[in-house]
Design a protein around this motif. Sequence first.
Motif, mmCIF file in Angstrom:
data_model
loop_
_atom_site.group_PDB
_atom_site.id
_atom_site.type_symbol
_atom_site.label_atom_id
_atom_site.label_comp_id
_atom_site.label_asym_id
_atom_site.label_seq_id
_atom_site.Cartn_x
_atom_site.Cartn_y
_atom_site.Cartn_z
ATOM 1 N N THR A 706 0.858 -1.189 0.000
ATOM 2 C CA THR A 706 0.000 0.000 0.000
ATOM 3 C C THR A 706 0.891 1.235 0.000
ATOM 4 O O THR A 706 2.094 1.140 0.279
ATOM 5 C CB THR A 706 -0.908 0.045 1.246
ATOM 6 N N PRO A 707 0.338 2.407 -0.272
ATOM 7 C CA PRO A 707 1.116 3.642 -0.162
ATOM 8 C C PRO A 707 1.061 4.242 1.241
ATOM 9 O O PRO A 707 1.361 5.415 1.421
ATOM 10 C CB PRO A 707 0.427 4.564 -1.180
ATOM 11 N N PHE A 708 0.676 3.436 2.238
ATOM 12 C CA PHE A 708 0.427 3.950 3.581
ATOM 13 C C PHE A 708 1.563 3.609 4.541
ATOM 14 O O PHE A 708 2.238 2.584 4.404
ATOM 15 C CB PHE A 708 -0.872 3.373 4.146
ATOM 16 N N SER A 709 1.727 4.488 5.532
ATOM 17 C CA SER A 709 2.580 4.210 6.680
ATOM 18 C C SER A 709 1.722 4.318 7.931
ATOM 19 O O SER A 709 0.875 5.210 8.034
ATOM 20 C CB SER A 709 3.731 5.209 6.768
ATOM 21 N N LEU A 710 1.970 3.404 8.874
ATOM 22 C CA LEU A 710 1.250 3.416 10.140
ATOM 23 C C LEU A 710 2.167 3.959 11.215
ATOM 24 O O LEU A 710 3.332 3.552 11.309
ATOM 25 C CB LEU A 710 0.791 1.997 10.510
ATOM 26 N N GLY A 711 1.671 4.872 12.009
ATOM 27 C CA GLY A 711 2.466 5.433 13.087
ATOM 28 C C GLY A 711 1.730 5.395 14.400
ATOM 29 O O GLY A 711 0.495 5.339 14.443
ATOM 30 N N ILE A 712 2.478 5.428 15.482
ATOM 31 C CA ILE A 712 1.894 5.545 16.817
ATOM 32 C C ILE A 712 2.653 6.631 17.572
ATOM 33 O O ILE A 712 3.827 6.887 17.305
ATOM 34 C CB ILE A 712 1.934 4.219 17.608
ATOM 35 N N ALA A 713 1.967 7.285 18.477
ATOM 36 C CA ALA A 713 2.569 8.316 19.332
ATOM 37 C C ALA A 713 2.272 7.956 20.778
ATOM 38 O O ALA A 713 1.133 7.618 21.116
ATOM 39 C CB ALA A 713 2.010 9.698 19.001
ATOM 40 N N MET A 714 3.285 8.023 21.621
ATOM 41 C CA MET A 714 3.133 7.665 23.035
ATOM 42 C C MET A 714 3.779 8.740 23.895
ATOM 43 O O MET A 714 4.876 9.215 23.586
ATOM 44 C CB MET A 714 3.774 6.294 23.302
ATOM 45 N N PRO A 715 3.099 9.162 24.973
ATOM 46 C CA PRO A 715 3.659 10.216 25.834
ATOM 47 C C PRO A 715 4.967 9.781 26.466
ATOM 48 O O PRO A 715 5.117 8.620 26.882
ATOM 49 C CB PRO A 715 2.573 10.424 26.896
ATOM 50 N N GLU A 716 5.897 10.697 26.517
ATOM 51 C CA GLU A 716 7.125 10.447 27.246
ATOM 52 C C GLU A 716 6.791 10.417 28.735
ATOM 53 O O GLU A 716 5.914 11.137 29.209
ATOM 54 C CB GLU A 716 8.146 11.540 26.931
ATOM 55 N N GLY A 717 7.473 9.570 29.494
ATOM 56 C CA GLY A 717 7.177 9.460 30.926
ATOM 57 C C GLY A 717 6.282 8.270 31.171
ATOM 58 O O GLY A 717 6.695 7.110 31.014
ATOM 59 N N TYR A 718 5.041 8.531 31.548
ATOM 60 C CA TYR A 718 4.143 7.414 31.877
ATOM 61 C C TYR A 718 3.815 6.554 30.657
ATOM 62 O O TYR A 718 3.357 5.427 30.794
ATOM 63 C CB TYR A 718 2.863 7.923 32.540
ATOM 64 N N GLY A 719 4.049 7.079 29.448
ATOM 65 C CA GLY A 719 3.796 6.278 28.257
ATOM 66 C C GLY A 719 4.835 5.204 28.000
ATOM 67 O O GLY A 719 4.635 4.331 27.158
ATOM 68 N N LYS A 720 5.963 5.266 28.732
ATOM 69 C CA LYS A 720 7.010 4.257 28.546
ATOM 70 C C LYS A 720 6.596 2.898 29.082
ATOM 71 O O LYS A 720 7.142 1.867 28.679
ATOM 72 C CB LYS A 720 8.290 4.690 29.273
ATOM 73 N N TYR A 721 5.626 2.921 30.013
ATOM 74 C CA TYR A 721 5.270 1.677 30.694
ATOM 75 C C TYR A 721 3.766 1.452 30.625
ATOM 76 O O TYR A 721 2.983 2.378 30.397
ATOM 77 C CB TYR A 721 5.726 1.728 32.163
ATOM 78 N N LYS A 722 3.384 0.230 30.838
ATOM 79 C CA LYS A 722 1.968 -0.114 30.892
ATOM 80 C C LYS A 722 1.725 -1.040 32.077
ATOM 81 O O LYS A 722 2.623 -1.794 32.498
ATOM 82 C CB LYS A 722 1.510 -0.785 29.603
ATOM 83 N N VAL A 723 0.534 -0.953 32.598
ATOM 84 C CA VAL A 723 0.159 -1.814 33.726
ATOM 85 C C VAL A 723 -0.177 -3.192 33.198
ATOM 86 O O VAL A 723 -0.973 -3.348 32.256
ATOM 87 C CB VAL A 723 -1.043 -1.227 34.488
ATOM 88 N N HIS A 724 0.436 -4.186 33.790
ATOM 89 C CA HIS A 724 0.120 -5.573 33.422
ATOM 90 C C HIS A 724 -0.568 -6.236 34.604
ATOM 91 O O HIS A 724 0.018 -6.413 35.666
ATOM 92 C CB HIS A 724 1.381 -6.350 33.049
ATOM 93 N N GLY A 725 -1.809 -6.558 34.426
ATOM 94 C CA GLY A 725 -2.568 -7.268 35.437
ATOM 95 C C GLY A 725 -3.688 -8.012 34.764
ATOM 96 O O GLY A 725 -4.546 -7.395 34.123
ATOM 97 N N GLN A 726 -3.677 -9.338 34.848
ATOM 98 C CA GLN A 726 -4.689 -10.152 34.186
ATOM 99 C C GLN A 726 -5.136 -11.279 35.100
ATOM 100 O O GLN A 726 -4.386 -11.721 35.973
ATOM 101 C CB GLN A 726 -4.153 -10.743 32.873
ATOM 102 N N ILE A 727 -6.364 -11.715 34.886
ATOM 103 C CA ILE A 727 -6.855 -12.936 35.530
ATOM 104 C C ILE A 727 -6.877 -14.022 34.467
ATOM 105 O O ILE A 727 -7.590 -13.903 33.462
ATOM 106 C CB ILE A 727 -8.264 -12.730 36.110
ATOM 107 N N GLU A 728 -6.044 -15.037 34.660
ATOM 108 C CA GLU A 728 -6.015 -16.139 33.703
ATOM 109 C C GLU A 728 -7.341 -16.884 33.794
ATOM 110 O O GLU A 728 -7.655 -17.501 34.805
ATOM 111 C CB GLU A 728 -4.847 -17.072 34.034
ATOM 112 N N LEU A 729 -8.121 -16.811 32.755
ATOM 113 C CA LEU A 729 -9.495 -17.287 32.797
ATOM 114 C C LEU A 729 -9.568 -18.792 33.053
ATOM 115 O O LEU A 729 -10.395 -19.258 33.838
ATOM 116 C CB LEU A 729 -10.214 -16.941 31.489
ATOM 117 N N THR A 730 -8.697 -19.555 32.429
ATOM 118 C CA THR A 730 -8.758 -21.010 32.609
ATOM 119 C C THR A 730 -8.452 -21.389 34.054
ATOM 120 O O THR A 730 -9.090 -22.286 34.617
ATOM 121 C CB THR A 730 -7.762 -21.698 31.668
ATOM 122 N N ARG A 731 -7.501 -20.701 34.678
ATOM 123 C CA ARG A 731 -7.193 -20.977 36.078
ATOM 124 C C ARG A 731 -8.337 -20.546 36.979
ATOM 125 O O ARG A 731 -8.665 -21.221 37.958
ATOM 126 C CB ARG A 731 -5.912 -20.259 36.489
#
Length: 1321
Positions: A706-731
């Motif tokens: 395609t003639p397209f480019s995909l980009g993302i923008a993320m805030p410096e600081g708190y955007g460097k990290y993400k919260v990881h918390g999940q409940i494993e459904l099968t367990r």
Amino acid sequence: MRHKVKWWCSLSLVQHRTTVVFILFSLFPTLLGVYTQEHDFNMPHQEVELWARKIGNHIFHLSNAFALYNDIKDNFRTGEATLQENDGLQLVKEMTSDVTNMMKFKVDAVNRIMNVAEEASLDKYKQEEPVDYYNAKRLNPSPDIPQEAIDDKNYRNLSLLSNIHFDGIPINESVSSVHVPTNVYAKAPDVINAIRWSGRLDRTFKSNYELDPTLSWQYFGSSTGFLRQYPASEWVMDEKDPDLYDARLRSWYIQAASSPKDMVILLDVSGSMTGLRKEIAIHVVLNILETLNENDFVNIFNFSTETTELVSCFNDSLVQANMENIGEFKKALKTIETKEIANFSKALIKAFELLQRTNSQYNKSGQGSQCNQAIMLVTDGAPDNYEKIFSTYNWPHFQVRVFTYLIGREEKKKRDLSWMACANKGYFVQVTTLAEVREQVLRYIPVMARPMVMYQEDHHHIWTGVYADVADPKQIEWLWEVREGKRQRDRTENYQKLQKIVKDSSSPAIIDALRDKWQVENFLRYGEFSLSSRSIARIKAAKMRKMRGRRGAPGLKEGYRLMTSVAVPVFDRKKTSMKTANLLGVAGTDVPIREIEKLVPPYKLGVNGYSFMVNSNGYVIYHPDLRPVFQDILKPNYNSVDFAEVELTDYENEARANDSELLELRKDLVEQNAAERMMSVKIHLDDMKRVVQRKQKYFAQKISGTPFSLGIAMPEGYGKYKVHGQIELTREIQDHRAGDVMNHFSTGNWTLHPDWVYCEYKYDQHQEDQSPEALINEFLSRAQKPNWKWRSTRTRPPPDPIMNQAQHKRWKPSMGSDERRDNYYCDKDLVQSLLFDARATNVYSRKVKIEDKIKDRNTSSQNFGITTAFVATRSGLTRWIDNPSESSSSNGNSKEPHFMKVHNRAIDEVWYKRAVDYYKEDQDAYVYSVPFDAATRDPDEVLVTATRAIFVEENDYRMAPAAVVGVTIKHRKFVDFFKNETYKCPSYPSRNSSCKKAKTCESKSLNCYLLDDNGFIIASENEDDTGKFFGTLEGTIMESLVQSEVYKKIQIFDYQAVCLDTQEKNSMASILTTPIQTLKWFASWVMGNVFWVLVKTQLYTLWDPNEAWAYAQGQWDPNAAPTDEVTYSKGPINYQSAFGEYQEMLPDEAGIPTEDTKHPELPDDIGDFPSLELAYINKTHPRPCDKTVYLYKLQSKKLKQDGLYKPVKGKLSNCHTNGCGRPFSVQKVISTNLILVAVNSLCPCESRKVDIEPVEVEHNETTSCNRLLMQHYRKRPQSCVNYHPDEHEIKLCGGAGSLGPSSVALLTLLLAHIYNSMMQS
């Protein structure tokens, strides 16, 4: 004391003023009293500081307790939520891979349609065989349609079921439907034959849809004019509107039918081109312009004795054929004048030399297509064939095609123009009537496609830019004309009512109202007297909710479906005795932007992160700041918004400053390079009323194929990290102690982000549109049963062409009913994060009284109007609980939906974004806001929103937002609390005689305000101030706050703005109910219908647009009966409606005329009233423009001294002729985004108004031209097929036009419509 702002007078000046005051005292004792009181008045700085501290402490603890902030934060911590680093580069690669796979499916689908179409066209049929197809305009989908319509031989029964995948439009997946444009004769042999053989495409359409359930509309646009579309659907249109959709004018058809082109249009404006010839010629040029797209370049030259550019700015250059430049050409075409004798030699040489420069190998700018080149000569005859010029500039390589358009019926003038076209690989047509212009213009497209067709095997697919799926691109201008006509008609009807009131009423109250020019103006606008500002605001809000959309489909963004399309040309493979190269048509499919966005899930980017897509021209395909609609109509240049126009760098202090970092990032996107950059940017929120400055990191990748480019923008600081918390459904299911996973949703009310995909079925979408909550319930129930599979793979690569039959069978999904139900998608990460968040926020139990929670936290039991506590999380979950003691009295009788049901988009809500951004400034702060139009609403329904972010932190640098909690508060009770605290001295428990009133906000000498971090009034002593920008009331004080560094001014530019130019108006025609006038009315009624069709076919540009508007959709309906209410007379128009009538649609305008508005004074003799000039509106026309505005941001750190917030003490000295001044005090309210401002009100200082309404950036002629000519770097399309060595063997190069079947069809439509209207009336 560094904030103190005072200017002291010299001693001599003081002595002089003392003498003056003594004299004034002798004459005006009261004046001295005012001055002395001000002079002796000392601002209660200490009291202001204590008020702010007490207010902050109280609302902080109460909000914390009510929202259960600590409980929820502890649950995230004890639930073992951790932090993971956000690898932006890896993230964009994964997202790009998914989008690329999806795009490959679309390309494969259109290739299959193309292959089958080319094979089917070789089949031989007997002409007399009947053609079986479903006419999209003649379908009977419902038994509710009258029997006579069913019996009509042109109608066919077809079951249509609503499908959520197609925006709720009723469809039939078994067959396709055919749409034949009004200007195409449906029974023409070539049309019938193409409809017949294209019927074979139905099986291919269905097979494609089974392979890829994300496919949208599939279609084949025939060169004969019809469109075959799958799935079948009814072509819905207004019964009064002609159907002018023509697939051959759509961007996907034109781009696929030929390679990009550079074009010079030569328009003969000599003295012979007058009258009808001139109008036909202009219409030819308009239709040529409609066939161009953003990959084409064009210029138009008028020629008579001299050859000049039609648009002076476009001097000696080709400009990109985007909508804004095309608009400039259209506007200039209305001003051409014919004179003198045509000099063809100068014109042709000018055109050839310009094309040669553009095609030069030294042109590395990306401007110009450097592919096909064409000269379009529009004239009423040439005296010679100018062979010498062609031999010099174009032979023997024939790089430039010449298309000639002979205007008029003179046969003698055909020879030379025909020779020019035939000798230069072009085409000649003779245009004799307006009705045949479109068909004759479209003949050049197959000629440009000849080299591509002759190569046969080389089918290059194309991708369009973003566009809205409306029936006809020209309707953007037409819809605005309709809007203006509707406004005029409404005002005229109100004018008639006003005349009747003046004639019949003798009530003193009515007479008084008629003498009030503001009430008269509001009556003419809204049809009622004594409207309050709140009533007017409600009327405007109701109008704003009426959004336009294709076929009335529900749930569309801003009323329109935005999309891109992939298309491929279909060639005729027939072998004939005469050399031909026929284009059969174009096959394509739509790709809604929402389908692309689904593959770039926002939850992976986090709050204030976003994705975007840019094409090879640098134009935005989608971006969070792409605003394509203005007052529910598409903007004039909505599909050519540049990436540099939506990203505003922090260093941009003048309009269209070329920031090097931004342009480098843009170049990477255009070149499809992998990119990783950091930029400081300004981001506006809340309809450009708030602003945030921050650093963002950008990542970009190429979308292959395609003639397209995909980009993302993320805030410096708190955007460097993400919260990881999940409940494993099968367990969770295996743990019998856990119980049903739905128990995590047991308390409070809850909703999910309505635009996110948690789980969805890929097929069986004919069921009613299920909410995300219903779907997640259904899938979580299924997940707790044996043999559950997540099916989390969003996309997979299409089947490999070298697969054998067995491999392909395993790859291809079975489509039985059971298999369809098992063909679903569930986002495992999102669903399991949702379960984790649901458990962490499962605290709003109705069994626990809020008052008990408050007491548990040693907080004052005074509840100042909290109605709802809520929490929204990173996974899109929003849950809330209402306070029974407050919500029963507010929401119970309210006509408005619950606040949380409207603001249910979690991380996409403004209050969520602001709370997260403010966390860096004050981790304990709640961010307060009120609606900007709060002063115009019912005071009992206005709510204050307070939100605070919850972060998961590992240290001062590693942190990420997990949720935002908040409360809503009744504004009236919030203000009562504010008054109660500021009306008493802090040193005393209550207001009593021991407290000096002069030291409190209860005093008339002191005005007190609570302002938010952007300068908006949250609370004051006057409820009409609520939501307004402080500068509109106290502009001079606001400027002082900027000078004191309390607020910072930040300049924002809006490069997608629309400015409204007032058009010159003509007066309305007379309508009198006499026998003769009745005949005149009938004639006007017929002409109204004629004009109406002509306007819809774009012929309205040939007459004065005001006359066409007045007849077609203006002040009276052509189907309405004659009236004797009003007598109109011709004459000049002097009346200017109050402050721009067009602003009545803007939601932030109160609708009350200002004192600066000029109105005709009402005469003392009411009998002479109303004058005719009151009946007119200011008719407007939209145009693209640049606007700028200064927004404000609180500088909290500047308010601190030694770590504590201290008052800012200031004074406006000598701001009045009597020498008085206005001291003020500013104090930060702790644990909030608010400041408390107390201003002395005794001195009658004149205060200038400081508002935040964007104003147009004034460009002089030079800068205006530079703006139009400014061309950023672009990448030319890779595919260019403009030559075939055997093309010279094709001898077909044109002939004369005539009033053929298409023109007859158009005239037949016109007569049929008039007859139908007569029958209805």
